[in-house]
Design an enzyme around this catalytic site. Structure first.
Site, mmCIF file in Angstrom:
data_model
loop_
_atom_site.group_PDB
_atom_site.id
_atom_site.type_symbol
_atom_site.label_atom_id
_atom_site.label_comp_id
_atom_site.label_asym_id
_atom_site.label_seq_id
_atom_site.Cartn_x
_atom_site.Cartn_y
_atom_site.Cartn_z
ATOM 1 N N CYS A 1 0.819 -1.221 0.000
ATOM 2 C CA CYS A 1 0.000 0.000 0.000
ATOM 3 C C CYS A 1 0.852 1.270 0.000
ATOM 4 O O CYS A 1 0.361 2.344 -0.339
ATOM 5 C CB CYS A 1 -0.936 0.012 1.205
ATOM 6 N N HIS B 1 -3.505 6.995 2.594
ATOM 7 C CA HIS B 1 -3.884 5.693 2.028
ATOM 8 C C HIS B 1 -5.236 5.312 2.608
ATOM 9 O O HIS B 1 -5.515 5.526 3.786
ATOM 10 C CB HIS B 1 -2.819 4.647 2.382
ATOM 11 N N ASN C 1 -10.011 -0.590 -0.028
ATOM 12 C CA ASN C 1 -8.545 -0.460 -0.021
ATOM 13 C C ASN C 1 -8.003 -0.962 -1.364
ATOM 14 O O ASN C 1 -8.059 -2.160 -1.643
ATOM 15 C CB ASN C 1 -7.987 -1.290 1.148
HETATM 16 N N1 ACO Z 1 -17.805 -9.440 9.162
HETATM 17 C C1 ACO Z 1 -18.209 -9.709 10.443
HETATM 18 N N2 ACO Z 1 -17.360 -10.000 11.426
HETATM 19 C C2 ACO Z 1 -16.048 -10.037 11.138
HETATM 20 C C3 ACO Z 1 -15.554 -9.781 9.843
HETATM 21 C C4 ACO Z 1 -16.493 -9.483 8.840
HETATM 22 N N3 ACO Z 1 -16.126 -9.202 7.570
HETATM 23 N N4 ACO Z 1 -14.205 -9.886 9.849
HETATM 24 C C5 ACO Z 1 -13.850 -10.190 11.111
HETATM 25 N N5 ACO Z 1 -14.967 -10.287 11.893
HETATM 26 C C6 ACO Z 1 -15.040 -10.588 13.310
HETATM 27 C C7 ACO Z 1 -13.805 -11.305 13.837
HETATM 28 O O1 ACO Z 1 -13.900 -12.698 13.625
HETATM 29 C C8 ACO Z 1 -13.844 -10.931 15.313
HETATM 30 O O2 ACO Z 1 -14.775 -11.768 15.957
HETATM 31 P P1 ACO Z 1 -14.535 -12.268 17.483
HETATM 32 O O3 ACO Z 1 -14.477 -11.011 18.295
HETATM 33 O O4 ACO Z 1 -15.716 -13.112 17.739
HETATM 34 O O5 ACO Z 1 -13.217 -12.989 17.438
HETATM 35 C C9 ACO Z 1 -14.416 -9.518 15.311
HETATM 36 O O6 ACO Z 1 -15.085 -9.367 14.051
HETATM 37 C C10 ACO Z 1 -13.372 -8.419 15.475
HETATM 38 O O7 ACO Z 1 -12.304 -8.677 14.542
HETATM 39 P P2 ACO Z 1 -11.030 -7.767 14.476
HETATM 40 O O8 ACO Z 1 -10.105 -8.313 13.435
HETATM 41 O O9 ACO Z 1 -10.487 -7.564 15.852
HETATM 42 O O10 ACO Z 1 -11.676 -6.384 13.970
HETATM 43 P P3 ACO Z 1 -11.022 -4.973 13.808
HETATM 44 O O11 ACO Z 1 -11.847 -3.969 14.522
HETATM 45 O O12 ACO Z 1 -9.544 -4.969 14.065
HETATM 46 O O13 ACO Z 1 -11.235 -4.670 12.239
HETATM 47 C C11 ACO Z 1 -9.903 -4.643 10.224
HETATM 48 C C12 ACO Z 1 -10.602 -5.500 11.279
HETATM 49 C C13 ACO Z 1 -10.982 -3.836 9.507
HETATM 50 C C14 ACO Z 1 -9.186 -5.552 9.257
HETATM 51 C C15 ACO Z 1 -8.902 -3.654 10.898
HETATM 52 O O14 ACO Z 1 -8.130 -4.370 11.851
HETATM 53 C C16 ACO Z 1 -7.964 -2.980 9.930
HETATM 54 O O15 ACO Z 1 -8.373 -2.147 9.132
HETATM 55 N N6 ACO Z 1 -6.646 -3.270 10.012
HETATM 56 C C17 ACO Z 1 -5.619 -2.592 9.221
HETATM 57 C C18 ACO Z 1 -5.560 -3.115 7.828
HETATM 58 C C19 ACO Z 1 -4.445 -2.426 7.080
HETATM 59 O O16 ACO Z 1 -4.183 -1.234 7.235
HETATM 60 N N7 ACO Z 1 -3.684 -3.177 6.269
HETATM 61 C C20 ACO Z 1 -2.528 -2.624 5.625
HETATM 62 C C21 ACO Z 1 -2.759 -2.332 4.231
HETATM 63 S S1 ACO Z 1 -3.230 -3.760 3.275
HETATM 64 C C22 ACO Z 1 -1.947 -4.084 2.145
HETATM 65 O O17 ACO Z 1 -0.826 -3.712 2.329
HETATM 66 C C23 ACO Z 1 -2.318 -4.892 0.910
#
Ligand code: ACO
Length: 328
Positions: A113, A253, A283
């Site tokens: 990214c 980003h 993204n």
């Molecule tokens: N729908 C419903 N529930 C979901 C989903 C979904 N799509 N995905 C995960 N959950 C659930 C999980 O299983 C978890 O359930 P549990 O509490 O029962 O275990 C709960 O939701 C919370 O999951 P988290 O992963 O802790 O959720 P979080 O608030 O962290 O959000 C996210 C996840 C959106 C991925 C966030 O962490 C994020 O944006 N991270 C950064 C991503 C990023 O910047 N990546 C770098 C760039 S990508 C690249 O380089 C190609």
């Protein structure tokens, strides 16, 4: 002193729209969860036959038209992507051929990214050093092709698209002021695609184990992203002897609205001075910043002399920023 300035921008997004409601029918998720946790409402998906270089071509043509230069005059093409048409040759070589940019040297950059800002930084160095005068920098991604559509933790996040800029030299101050690149390879496993390289060459087994898709530990990345982006925006402003209030527009980003809001808060910037389009595109990795930049330019949100801060965080882990005094 020679610096580089952006003389044209362009972007392209494929026609097909995939909404959160569509995703509700594909995996165990909900529109509410996706909007609240990420800010994304819909994303664009490339056609089956559509490649990263196809989208890069569309964005590049628009950037060329905006800058008024001809493809045959480009000296260098840099494509930032993690989804090239194939492992070799680079997407940049295929783009060079499609554009008819026969004079141009061409190569890809993979910094996930952060790739577009890495590309911008390399192009800026070449121009400052006098090696090249007309450089095309593109971020283009078909992430839908390496997304596991059965994995709800990743498939709701990504989208496809491309953005491009033309860079040319200037002796004036309305130019790229500085770029800042960082990497911490110790956390490479937090976002990776396990197979298709020398560690796990493609085989029946790698396909059965679904190893040709992005794996991401999103919640671990989240914390690192917020911390490093808060640090890099301050580093960038200080390096230029400026204050956060000097920033006219932040173009981050587009990974997660909560990450964007945290960075804006660190800078004390109201959200109307932050470009956000991830609700419509998700993204798009290396494409997200040049798409957002092009939209801001075309919506006339950027004026001559404005100070624009670009920042990104992604796989590697990598993070990067660029400060630009807008030239047009
Ligand atoms: N729908 C419903 N529930 C979901 C989903 C979904 N799509 N995905 C995960 N959950 C659930 C999980 O299983 C978890 O359930 P549990 O509490 O029962 O275990 C709960 O939701 C919370 O999951 P988290 O992963 O802790 O959720 P979080 O608030 O962290 O959000 C996210 C996840 C959106 C991925 C966030 O962490 C994020 O944006 N991270 C950064 C991503 C990023 O910047 N990546 C770098 C760039 S990508 C690249 O380089 C190609």
């Amino acid at each position: 002193m020679i610096r580089s300035r952006i003389t044209g921008t362009g972007s392209y997004a494929p026609e097909k729209v995939l909404t959160n409601l569509d995703l509700e029918k594909m995996v165990e998720t909900s529109d509410e969860w996706i909007r609240e946790r990420t800010g994304i409402r819909e994303r664009r998906i490339a056609g089956q036959e559509q490649t990263t270089s196809d989208m890069a071509y569309e964005a590049s043509r628009r950037a060329l038209d905006a800058s008024g230069i001809k493809a045959k005059d480009i000296d260098l093409i840099i494509v930032a992507t993690v989804t090239p048409d194939m492992p070799t040759p680079s997407a940049a070589c295929i783009l060079q051929h499609k554009l008819g940019a026969k004079r141009a040297a061409a190569f890809d950059i993979n910094a996930a990214c952060s790739g577009f800002i890495y590309g911008l930084s390399v192009a800026d160095s070449f121009i400052r050093g006098g090696s090249y005068k007309k450089v095309l920098v593109v971020g283009s991604e078909t992430l839908s092709k390496i997304t596991d559509w059965e994995d709800r933790t990743t498939c709701v996040l990504f989208g496809d698209g491309a953005g491009a800029v033309i860079l040319e030299p200037t002796e004036g101050n309305n130019a790229i002021l500085s770029t800042h690149l960082h990497t911490d390879g110790s956390m490479w496993e937090l976002i990776h695609m396990p197979a298709g390289g020398s560690r796990n060459p493609a085989s029946e087994k790698t396909i059965k184990k679904r190893l040709h898709y992005i794996k991401m530990k999103g919640n671990e990345i989240f914390k690192v992203a917020v911390r490093t982006l808060e640090d890099i925006v301050i580093e960038t402003i200080k390096a230029n002897g400026l204050k956060p209030s000097d920033i006219t527009l932040l173009i981050p980003h587009q990974a997660n609205l909560r990450i964007i809001q945290a960075t804006a808060k660190r800078l004390d910037l109201p959200m109307d001075r932050v470009v956000v389009n991830l609700d419509r595109y998700g993204n798009t990795s290396a494409a997200s910043i040049p798409i957002a930049l092009d939209e801001a330019v075309r919506q006339k949100r950027i004026r001559k002399g404005d100070i624009i801060l670009l920042e990104a965080f992604g796989g590697g882990l990598t993070w990067a920023s660029a400060l630009i005094r807008w030239p047009l």
